[in-house]
Design a protein around this motif. Structure first.
Motif: not given
Length: 189
Positions: A2-5, A147-148, A153-154, A158-160
């Protein structure tokens, strides 16, 4: 994982907003250049008509050459000027009179485009105000201690959400732009 996302999601979002900004700048420059070309054409038609009234011989290529360009407004003006020259040549209608009518028509179109731009200024301002709202939301979330950016982002959800929101906002901006272009297309003729 997820960090790399975070980097690809952030990169896509930044790239999309940069592309939208470049498109908006490109359209603004094209409109400005088009209006400047139309103003030059109006001045050239006016000067040619005045010259004809003063006794100068008509030059069938001078004014239409100034109307060269890919803009629809200029293409229509070029057609009207060519028709004025043909009418004058074939029917003997005074060219100065025809050019004055073409000039009056071009000035009326210019005034109408100015009025349309004034009417659309409110919608364009609303777009400019709405565009940074996602960033303001991130700032407010951070100010409240959340921390939105971490969530958007992670995490997969959230990325979706971030990519969907970006897509919807872009779609809305493009759709609105298309509606404005459709509404103003008749004015550009």
């Amino acid at each position: 994982m997820n960090r790399l996302l975070g980097w690809p999601v952030a990169s896509v979002i930044v790239a999309v907003y940069c592309l939208l900004a470049l498109l908006a700048l490109h359209h603004r420059i094209r409109r400005r250049d088009s209006e400047r070309d139309v103003a030059r054409l109006i001045d050239a038609v006016d000067a040619t008509a005045e010259g004809l009234r003063a006794g100068a011989l008509p030059d069938g290529s001078a004014v239409p050459a100034l109307a060269a360009g890919s803009d629809r407004t200029l293409a229509v003006a070029r057609g009207r000027l060519a028709a004025a020259y043909r009418l004058s040549e074939h029917l003997g209608v005074p060219l100065a009179d025809l050019l004055e009518r073409v000039e009056a028509d071009l000035r009326a179109g210019q005034a109408l485009r100015g009025e349309m731009a004034a009417q659309l200024a409110g919608a364009q301002t609303s777009t400019v105000v709405l565009l940074p709202l996602p960033l303001i939301g991130l700032w407010v979330g951070s100010a409240l201690g959340a921390d939105p950016a971490q969530q958007l982002l992670h995490t997969t959800l959230g990325a979706a959400c971030a990519l969907t929101a970006c897509g919807l906002q872009c779609g809305g901006l493009l759709w609105t732009g298309r509606m404005v272009r459709a509404a103003t297309a008749e004015v550009r003729r």
